[in-house]
Design a protein around this motif. Structure first.
Motif, PDB file in Angstrom:
ATOM      1  N   VAL A  40      23.664  21.306  28.558  1.00 24.36           N
ATOM      2  CA  VAL A  40      23.625  20.045  29.310  1.00 24.36           C
ATOM      3  C   VAL A  40      22.778  19.026  28.556  1.00 24.36           C
ATOM      4  O   VAL A  40      21.640  19.299  28.171  1.00 24.36           O
ATOM      5  N   THR A  41      23.368  17.850  28.370  1.00 21.41           N
ATOM      6  CA  THR A  41      22.659  16.703  27.824  1.00 21.41           C
ATOM      7  C   THR A  41      22.811  15.566  28.811  1.00 21.41           C
ATOM      8  O   THR A  41      23.877  15.379  29.391  1.00 21.41           O
ATOM      9  N   SER A  42      21.748  14.815  29.006  1.00 18.00           N
ATOM     10  CA  SER A  42      21.829  13.655  29.890  1.00 18.00           C
ATOM     11  C   SER A  42      21.434  12.408  29.113  1.00 18.00           C
ATOM     12  O   SER A  42      20.813  12.490  28.053  1.00 18.00           O
ATOM     13  N   TRP A  43      21.787  11.288  29.675  1.00 20.21           N
ATOM     14  CA  TRP A  43      21.407  10.019  29.057  1.00 20.21           C
ATOM     15  C   TRP A  43      21.093   9.011  30.149  1.00 20.21           C
ATOM     16  O   TRP A  43      21.571   9.116  31.274  1.00 20.21           O
ATOM     17  N   GLU A  44      20.231   8.074  29.802  1.00 21.35           N
ATOM     18  CA  GLU A  44      19.856   6.989  30.703  1.00 21.35           C
ATOM     19  C   GLU A  44      19.735   5.712  29.877  1.00 21.35           C
ATOM     20  O   GLU A  44      19.562   5.766  28.659  1.00 21.35           O
ATOM     21  N   PHE A  45      19.795   4.588  30.556  1.00 18.45           N
ATOM     22  CA  PHE A  45      19.466   3.341  29.889  1.00 18.45           C
ATOM     23  C   PHE A  45      17.957   3.313  29.713  1.00 18.45           C
ATOM     24  O   PHE A  45      17.226   3.678  30.629  1.00 18.45           O
ATOM     25  N   PRO A  46      17.460   2.908  28.561  1.00 20.00           N
ATOM     26  CA  PRO A  46      16.000   2.846  28.381  1.00 20.00           C
ATOM     27  C   PRO A  46      15.385   1.796  29.301  1.00 20.00           C
ATOM     28  O   PRO A  46      16.057   0.870  29.748  1.00 20.00           O
ATOM     29  N   ALA A  47      14.104   1.940  29.550  1.00 23.97           N
ATOM     30  CA  ALA A  47      13.401   1.055  30.483  1.00 23.97           C
ATOM     31  C   ALA A  47      13.469  -0.406  30.048  1.00 23.97           C
ATOM     32  O   ALA A  47      13.492  -1.302  30.887  1.00 23.97           O
TER      33      ALA A  47
END
Length: 144
Positions: A40-47
């Motif tokens: 599992v890999t996740s991603w988010e928009f950086p702050a």
């Protein structure tokens, strides 16, 4: 715990050496127990990212995470070791929550002791610590 007949080991993969060690460990454990491994890999928009624009278009964050997952799994699959099925999952979420959700019906959750976080002196990263505290299944934290 996994209610199906196939055992499942979820492992967090972020491209770091620590996560590669966790994936290797999970594969060895899966070979011993007859489990499938779910990387599992996740991603988010950086702050610092804003909808008006940022350093990368939104799709690039997801593509970079997918490339990291694929590159890591492909690298480990080329190494000598047990032939264990690896499922790949990419999720748009905070890393710890993505792993906890993926491991909700797993037999085991495996994470590296510290990934690509910024506090390198810590023995445990925030993701591994949160997983250890909140997972519904046993958690193994693999040190690099």
């Amino acid at each position: 715990m996994n209610s199906g007949t196939q055992k499942k080991i979820v492992v967090g993969v972020d491209g770091s050496e620590s996560s590669k060690c966790a994936l290797r460990w999970a594969l060895k454990q899966a070979a011993l127990t007859g489990a499938v491994v779910q990387a599992v890999t996740s991603w988010e928009f950086p702050a610092f990212y804003s909808w008006e624009g940022g350093p990368m278009p939104p799709d690039d964050f997801e593509q970079a995470a997918q490339k990291s997952l694929d590159d890591t799994v492909d690298e480990i699959e080329l190494e000598p070791g047990p032939a264990v099925p690896i499922q790949r999952e990419l999720t748009h979420a905070h890393a710890a929550q993505a792993l906890l959700d993926a491991a909700a019906d797993a037999d085991l959750l495996v994470v590296g002791s510290r990934g690509h976080g910024s506090f390198y002196g810590a023995l445990l990263g925030s993701v591994s610590q949160r997983c250890a505290q909140h997972a519904n299944c046993p958690v193994v934290i693999v040190r690099h």
